[in-house]
Design a protein around this motif. Structure first.
Motif, PDB file in Angstrom:
ATOM      1  N   GLY A 139       1.031  -1.586   0.162  1.00  0.00           N
ATOM      2  CA  GLY A 139       0.350  -0.092   0.150  1.00  0.00           C
ATOM      3  C   GLY A 139       0.781   1.257   0.243  1.00  0.00           C
ATOM      4  N   ARG A 140       1.775   1.327   0.602  1.00  0.00           N
ATOM      5  CA  ARG A 140       2.220   1.827   0.982  1.00  0.00           C
ATOM      6  C   ARG A 140       3.529   2.859  -0.555  1.00  0.00           C
ATOM      7  NH1 ARG A 140       2.507   0.599   5.869  1.00  0.00           N
ATOM      8  NH2 ARG A 140       4.522  -1.057   5.649  1.00  0.00           N
ATOM      9  N   THR A 141       3.556   1.696  -1.538  1.00  0.00           N
ATOM     10  CA  THR A 141       4.451   1.924  -2.714  1.00  0.00           C
ATOM     11  C   THR A 141       2.769   1.991  -3.518  1.00  0.00           C
ATOM     12  OG1 THR A 141       4.774  -0.288  -3.092  1.00  0.00           O
ATOM     13  CG2 THR A 141       6.480   0.995  -2.278  1.00  0.00           C
ATOM     14  N   SER A 142       1.932   2.199  -3.247  1.00  0.00           N
ATOM     15  CA  SER A 142       0.756   1.832  -5.124  1.00  0.00           C
ATOM     16  C   SER A 142       0.218   3.012  -5.310  1.00  0.00           C
ATOM     17  CB  SER A 142      -0.964   1.067  -3.555  1.00  0.00           C
ATOM     18  OG  SER A 142      -1.556   1.339  -4.638  1.00  0.00           O
ATOM     19  N   LYS A 143       0.674   3.021  -6.549  1.00  0.00           N
ATOM     20  CA  LYS A 143      -0.029   4.196  -7.576  1.00  0.00           C
ATOM     21  C   LYS A 143      -1.327   5.098  -6.317  1.00  0.00           C
ATOM     22  CE  LYS A 143       2.506   3.367 -11.595  1.00  0.00           C
ATOM     23  NZ  LYS A 143       2.358   3.669 -12.589  1.00  0.00           N
ATOM     24  N   LEU A 144      -2.390   4.181  -6.701  1.00  0.00           N
ATOM     25  CA  LEU A 144      -3.596   4.698  -5.962  1.00  0.00           C
ATOM     26  C   LEU A 144      -3.424   4.810  -4.747  1.00  0.00           C
ATOM     27  CD1 LEU A 144      -6.558   3.990  -6.888  1.00  0.00           C
ATOM     28  CD2 LEU A 144      -6.462   2.428  -5.067  1.00  0.00           C
ATOM     29  N   LEU A 145      -3.173   4.606  -3.194  1.00  0.00           N
ATOM     30  CA  LEU A 145      -2.403   4.703  -2.621  1.00  0.00           C
ATOM     31  C   LEU A 145      -1.354   6.182  -2.112  1.00  0.00           C
ATOM     32  CD1 LEU A 145      -3.523   2.240  -0.409  1.00  0.00           C
ATOM     33  CD2 LEU A 145      -4.864   4.252  -1.120  1.00  0.00           C
ATOM     34  N   GLN A 146      -1.155   6.515  -3.280  1.00  0.00           N
ATOM     35  CA  GLN A 146       0.590   7.683  -2.834  1.00  0.00           C
ATOM     36  C   GLN A 146      -0.458   9.047  -2.603  1.00  0.00           C
ATOM     37  OE1 GLN A 146       1.864   9.032  -6.510  1.00  0.00           O
ATOM     38  NE2 GLN A 146       2.691   6.891  -6.643  1.00  0.00           N
ATOM     39  N   GLY A 147       0.701   9.767  -1.192  1.00  0.00           N
ATOM     40  CA  GLY A 147      -0.204  10.519  -0.616  1.00  0.00           C
ATOM     41  C   GLY A 147      -1.509  10.431   0.873  1.00  0.00           C
ATOM     42  N   VAL A 148      -1.877   8.909   1.065  1.00  0.00           N
ATOM     43  CA  VAL A 148      -2.572   8.748   2.204  1.00  0.00           C
ATOM     44  C   VAL A 148      -1.766   7.956   2.906  1.00  0.00           C
ATOM     45  CG1 VAL A 148      -4.641   6.658   2.508  1.00  0.00           C
ATOM     46  CG2 VAL A 148      -3.770   8.174  -0.011  1.00  0.00           C
ATOM     47  N   PRO A 149      -2.159   8.308   4.496  1.00  0.00           N
ATOM     48  CA  PRO A 149      -1.068   8.479   5.382  1.00  0.00           C
ATOM     49  C   PRO A 149      -0.913   6.859   5.252  1.00  0.00           C
ATOM     50  CG  PRO A 149      -2.688  10.080   5.915  1.00  0.00           C
ATOM     51  CD  PRO A 149      -3.376   9.796   4.344  1.00  0.00           C
ATOM     52  N   ASP A 150      -0.073   6.022   5.848  1.00  0.00           N
ATOM     53  CA  ASP A 150      -0.034   4.898   6.752  1.00  0.00           C
ATOM     54  C   ASP A 150      -1.125   4.479   7.443  1.00  0.00           C
ATOM     55  OD1 ASP A 150       2.442   4.863   5.064  1.00  0.00           O
ATOM     56  OD2 ASP A 150       3.828   4.920   6.346  1.00  0.00           O
ATOM     57  N   ILE A 151      -1.183   5.286   8.725  1.00  0.00           N
ATOM     58  CA  ILE A 151      -2.568   5.217   8.900  1.00  0.00           C
ATOM     59  C   ILE A 151      -3.788   6.085   9.428  1.00  0.00           C
ATOM     60  CG2 ILE A 151      -3.065   4.555  11.458  1.00  0.00           C
ATOM     61  CD1 ILE A 151      -0.432   3.582  11.878  1.00  0.00           C
ATOM     62  N   PHE A 152      -4.986   5.893   8.916  1.00  0.00           N
ATOM     63  CA  PHE A 152      -5.793   6.683   8.486  1.00  0.00           C
ATOM     64  C   PHE A 152      -6.986   6.369   9.281  1.00  0.00           C
ATOM     65  CE2 PHE A 152      -6.427   4.993   4.894  1.00  0.00           C
ATOM     66  CZ  PHE A 152      -7.197   4.902   4.719  1.00  0.00           C
ATOM     67  N   GLY A 153      -7.968   7.106  10.457  1.00  0.00           N
ATOM     68  CA  GLY A 153      -9.135   7.068  10.954  1.00  0.00           C
ATOM     69  C   GLY A 153     -10.460   6.985   9.648  1.00  0.00           C
ATOM     70  N   THR A 154     -11.410   6.235   9.118  1.00  0.00           N
ATOM     71  CA  THR A 154     -11.793   6.654   8.081  1.00  0.00           C
ATOM     72  C   THR A 154     -13.738   6.087   8.323  1.00  0.00           C
ATOM     73  OG1 THR A 154     -12.462   5.895   5.914  1.00  0.00           O
ATOM     74  CG2 THR A 154     -11.992   4.272   7.378  1.00  0.00           C
ATOM     75  N   PHE A 155     -14.219   5.722   8.066  1.00  0.00           N
ATOM     76  CA  PHE A 155     -16.357   5.338   8.484  1.00  0.00           C
ATOM     77  C   PHE A 155     -16.087   4.857   7.501  1.00  0.00           C
ATOM     78  CE2 PHE A 155     -20.831   5.679   8.653  1.00  0.00           C
ATOM     79  CZ  PHE A 155     -20.559   6.766   9.481  1.00  0.00           C
ATOM     80  N   GLN A 156     -16.682   3.149   8.253  1.00  0.00           N
ATOM     81  CA  GLN A 156     -17.064   2.264   7.883  1.00  0.00           C
ATOM     82  C   GLN A 156     -18.181   1.372   7.851  1.00  0.00           C
ATOM     83  OE1 GLN A 156     -14.875   0.303   6.466  1.00  0.00           O
ATOM     84  NE2 GLN A 156     -13.348   0.713   7.532  1.00  0.00           N
ATOM     85  N   ALA A 157     -18.873   1.159   6.584  1.00  0.00           N
ATOM     86  CA  ALA A 157     -20.678   0.568   6.962  1.00  0.00           C
ATOM     87  C   ALA A 157     -20.550  -0.623   5.958  1.00  0.00           C
ATOM     88  CB  ALA A 157     -21.558   1.592   6.925  1.00  0.00           C
ATOM     89  N   HIS A 158     -20.323  -2.059   7.185  1.00  0.00           N
ATOM     90  CA  HIS A 158     -20.530  -3.524   5.927  1.00  0.00           C
ATOM     91  C   HIS A 158     -20.327  -4.466   7.088  1.00  0.00           C
ATOM     92  CE1 HIS A 158     -16.353  -4.287   6.466  1.00  0.00           C
ATOM     93  NE2 HIS A 158     -16.160  -2.581   6.986  1.00  0.00           N
ATOM     94  N   ASN A 159     -21.412  -5.071   6.189  1.00  0.00           N
ATOM     95  CA  ASN A 159     -21.335  -6.081   7.048  1.00  0.00           C
ATOM     96  C   ASN A 159     -20.278  -7.981   6.007  1.00  0.00           C
ATOM     97  OD1 ASN A 159     -23.655  -5.643   8.457  1.00  0.00           O
ATOM     98  ND2 ASN A 159     -24.613  -6.219   7.350  1.00  0.00           N
ATOM     99  N   GLU A 160     -19.586  -7.475   4.679  1.00  0.00           N
ATOM    100  CA  GLU A 160     -19.043  -8.769   4.574  1.00  0.00           C
ATOM    101  C   GLU A 160     -17.859  -8.559   4.412  1.00  0.00           C
ATOM    102  OE1 GLU A 160     -22.826 -11.422   2.563  1.00  0.00           O
ATOM    103  OE2 GLU A 160     -22.124  -9.295   1.259  1.00  0.00           O
ATOM    104  N   MET A 161     -16.725  -9.372   3.985  1.00  0.00           N
ATOM    105  CA  MET A 161     -15.872  -8.978   3.395  1.00  0.00           C
ATOM    106  C   MET A 161     -14.731  -9.444   2.600  1.00  0.00           C
ATOM    107  SD  MET A 161     -13.708 -10.303   7.002  1.00  0.00           S
ATOM    108  CE  MET A 161     -13.660 -12.235   7.022  1.00  0.00           C
ATOM    109  N   ILE A 162     -14.498  -8.980   1.573  1.00  0.00           N
ATOM    110  CA  ILE A 162     -13.002 -10.299   0.871  1.00  0.00           C
ATOM    111  C   ILE A 162     -12.168 -11.477   1.879  1.00  0.00           C
ATOM    112  CG2 ILE A 162     -11.930 -10.253  -1.313  1.00  0.00           C
ATOM    113  CD1 ILE A 162     -13.004  -7.516  -1.689  1.00  0.00           C
ATOM    114  N   LEU A 199      -3.333  -3.935   0.168  1.00  0.00           N
ATOM    115  CA  LEU A 199      -3.009  -2.525  -0.152  1.00  0.00           C
ATOM    116  C   LEU A 199      -3.139  -2.096   1.164  1.00  0.00           C
ATOM    117  CD1 LEU A 199      -4.003  -0.564  -3.676  1.00  0.00           C
ATOM    118  CD2 LEU A 199      -1.602  -1.923  -2.656  1.00  0.00           C
ATOM    119  N   ALA A 200      -4.330  -2.166   1.940  1.00  0.00           N
ATOM    120  CA  ALA A 200      -4.779  -1.714   3.341  1.00  0.00           C
ATOM    121  C   ALA A 200      -5.430  -2.556   4.581  1.00  0.00           C
ATOM    122  CB  ALA A 200      -4.856  -0.645   3.526  1.00  0.00           C
ATOM    123  N   GLU A 201      -5.120  -3.145   5.732  1.00  0.00           N
ATOM    124  CA  GLU A 201      -5.885  -4.087   6.137  1.00  0.00           C
ATOM    125  C   GLU A 201      -6.669  -3.000   7.710  1.00  0.00           C
ATOM    126  OE1 GLU A 201      -3.421  -7.533   5.295  1.00  0.00           O
ATOM    127  OE2 GLU A 201      -2.900  -6.490   6.817  1.00  0.00           O
ATOM    128  N   GLY A 202      -6.948  -3.375   8.729  1.00  0.00           N
ATOM    129  CA  GLY A 202      -7.993  -3.365   9.379  1.00  0.00           C
ATOM    130  C   GLY A 202      -9.308  -4.375  10.042  1.00  0.00           C
TER     131      GLY A 202
END
Length: 232
Positions: free
Chosen positions: A118-141, A154-157
């Motif tokens: 994730g830290r080398t991903s083009k998609l997540l360039q400029g995104v903090p290594d650890i960040f808070g976010t909002f969640q709303a889901h019952n299922e997971m991959i 790229l990221a876990e939590g």
């Protein structure tokens, strides 16, 4: 770098759009065509990218099959795809991964940590290594090591995949940094798992975190648009 022609927005649940993911698309004046479950899916010959937003359904529901098929076609043709929450789970489903009931349903605020990929991903360039976010889901991959998939987590939590890259062009974002402030009260009133929370505290926390969330969502979409343009 070539101009992006059009983006197809797969919208499985009409009240939930792309939120702040759409800001950079609007700023770049890229045409965005919306496709819902009650209509035909896009002819991908006419689109340079696909974005799929979230919803309360399960990606395993039969009604979602047309959108999963469209995501699968885009993935196989290496047309860039960004999937948010249910849209991200559609990517997992499309490439043959299992989407299952999460060991812990995530609602409210959570914390996401980037992996080495994730830290080398083009998609997540400029995104903090650890960040808070909002969640709303019952299922997971389900990241089953017994099954081989061309993926990078790229990221876990919360004990699950929060962001993933499949192949070179398909990207998953499980959480909701894109959620607009104007929609928080609606979600708090209508999402059963949120209605039991203290509405005032939920809103106050969201207001404090909102500028950071919005910036993260806009950064991710700008990075995605760069990936799309590079492939034109």
């Amino acid at each position: 770098m070539k101009t992006i022609r059009r983006i197809a927005h797969l919208q499985p649940f009409e009240p939930v759009g792309l939120g702040h993911y759409q800001d950079p698309i609007n700023e770049a004046q890229i045409p965005l065509d919306v496709f819902t479950l009650d209509g035909d899916m896009p002819n991908l010959d006419h689109y340079d990218a696909v974005a799929m937003s979230g919803g309360p359904q399960s990606v395993n529901d039969a009604e979602l099959e047309p959108m999963v098929d469209a995501v699968r076609e885009a993935h196989n043709r290496e047309i860039p795809v960004l999937g948010s929450c249910l849209g991200g789970q559609a990517i997992g489903k499309a490439i043959g991964m299992r989407v299952v009931d999460a060991t812990r349903h995530e609602y409210g605020f959570g914390r996401v940590r980037l992996t080495d990929d994730g830290r080398t991903s083009k998609l997540l360039q400029g995104v903090p290594d650890i960040f808070g976010t909002f969640q709303a889901h019952n299922e997971m991959i389900l990241n089953d090591p017994k099954t081989q998939h061309d993926i990078k987590v790229l990221a876990e939590g919360g004990g699950m995949i929060q962001s993933m890259q499949a192949g070179e062009t398909s990207f998953v974002m499980q959480s909701h940094p894109e959620l607009p402030l104007a929609d928080v009260n609606d979600w708090a009133d209508n999402v059963p798992q949120l209605t039991v929370m203290n509405r005032q505290i939920l809103y106050q926390r969201f207001v404090l975190a909102y500028p950071r969330h919005r910036h993260i969502a806009q950064t991710i979409m700008r990075n995605f648009l760069d990936i799309v343009a590079e492939r034109r």
